[in-house]
Design an enzyme around this catalytic site. Structure first.
Site, PDB file in Angstrom:
ATOM      1  N   THR A  57      18.425  42.164   2.363  1.00  0.00           N
ATOM      2  CA  THR A  57      19.037  40.923   1.919  1.00  0.00           C
ATOM      3  C   THR A  57      19.706  41.118   0.563  1.00  0.00           C
ATOM      4  O   THR A  57      20.644  40.403   0.212  1.00  0.00           O
ATOM      5  CB  THR A  57      17.988  39.803   1.832  1.00  0.00           C
ATOM      6  N   TYR A 144      10.059  51.199   7.029  1.00  0.00           N
ATOM      7  CA  TYR A 144      10.866  50.184   7.693  1.00  0.00           C
ATOM      8  C   TYR A 144      11.307  50.777   9.022  1.00  0.00           C
ATOM      9  O   TYR A 144      12.165  51.652   9.078  1.00  0.00           O
ATOM     10  CB  TYR A 144      12.064  49.818   6.830  1.00  0.00           C
ATOM     11  N   LYS A 170       6.878  47.902   8.219  1.00  0.00           N
ATOM     12  CA  LYS A 170       7.704  46.716   8.432  1.00  0.00           C
ATOM     13  C   LYS A 170       8.475  46.922   9.727  1.00  0.00           C
ATOM     14  O   LYS A 170       9.219  47.898   9.869  1.00  0.00           O
ATOM     15  CB  LYS A 170       8.663  46.516   7.260  1.00  0.00           C
TER      16      LYS A 170
END
Length: 308
Positions: A57, A144, A170
């Site tokens: 983000t 991730y 994640k």
């Protein structure tokens, strides 16, 4: 110096909502450090478990390595004492190792390891990549799993054995069978983080799989809503979760899905609409148009009713 050991960081991450701040840019697309620092201080006033600086983000993909260091240092220095700051590491292995070392040097508490840039890799190659990063730092490392770096249960288990500072996974894939396999092999050895966009959509089913937290982009501009939603998920208040999905999250995702890359663009538009402008997104992303901003304004208004 980091304020949390890897074990302490894992416990902290699993205990509350995770925030992924946007990165502020000026109209000419330079990093707006003053605005970014002010925003980190604002977000830190809320009850969040950790801040992930320059993450997805935060447009990690558009930042130079030097800019990543500048953004990270600004986050570490602007957040109040005790708020964990996690740094990004990514691109090739050498660059990821350098970023992990830089993160420790500036006082970050952990590292979110993004997939390697562009190329596909075997399980053995991904293992070597992750081990190199973990061995380069004493910080806690969160994998991730997404795109060209989707980790099998065997790979994650081997990495957990080899890397004591590997603390989390994640998930940005949504393969529930794979998550179940990993959870079965490792139980609570790792903290599991929901990472699909938009994470609120999947928060309740992920909780049943052992993912007690997730990355909330919405928190950037609707922090009260995001925290109320998280509380409803943790309480397993299915009726409240469904109401908030129907009123806010699903209309929000309908706008997000109008154009590739809008998962970031819509957050920056929301920041602007709620009085916390963060500037434009950098290419190759594009900003929402006026029609889409008007739709998002309605979602923001609906969020105020949903929190009551």
């Amino acid at each position: 110096m980091p304020t949390h050991t890897p074990t302490e960081l894992a416990e902290r991450l699993g205990s509350g909502l995770l925030s992924f701040p946007v990165t502020h840019f000026t109209p000419d697309l330079a990093f707006d450090e003053t605005a970014y620092r002010d925003n980190i201080a604002r977000m830190s006033k809320y009850d969040i478990a950790a801040l992930f600086a320059a993450g997805g983000t935060g447009e990690f993909f558009s930042l130079t390595p030097q800019e990543v260091g500048t953004v990270l240092r600004a986050a570490v220095e602007s957040a109040p004492s005790g708020t964990p700051i996690l740094a990004p590491a990514g691109h090739g292995t050498a660059q990821a190792v350098a970023m992990a070392r830089d993160a420790e040097a500036v006082g970050a508490d952990g590292v979110l390891l993004f997939p390697p840039y562009l190329t596909e890799a075997s399980a053995d190659g991904l293992t070597a990549h992750v081990r190199a990063v973990c061995e380069a730092t004493s910080l806690g490392v969160v994998l991730y799993s997404r795109a060209n770096a989707v980790y099998t249960a065997d790979t994650v288990a081997a990495l957990a054995d080899a890397c004591p500072n590997l603390i989390g996974l994640k998930d940005g894939v949504g393969d529930l069978e794979r998550i179940t396999q990993i959870r079965s092999r490792l139980a609570d050895r790792l903290v599991y983080i929901g990472g699909l966009p938009t994470a609120e959509t999947f928060a309740l089913p992920y909780l049943e799989l052992g993912a007690t937290t997730y990355s909330s982009a919405i928190f950037n501009f609707l922090p009260d809503f995001a925290l109320a939603f998280y509380d409803a998920v943790r309480a397993r208040d299915r009726a409240k979760v469904q109401e908030m999905l129907d009123r806010v999250v699903l209309p929000y995702t309908a706008i997000r899905d109008r154009k590739p890359g809008y998962a970031v663009s819509i957050v920056k538009a929301g920041m602007d609409l709620t009085g916390h402008p963060a500037g434009p997104v950098r290419p190759p992303l594009t900003d929402l148009d006026d029609t889409e901003r008007a739709l998002l304004a309605r979602v923001i208004e609906a969020s105020r009713l949903a929190v009551v």
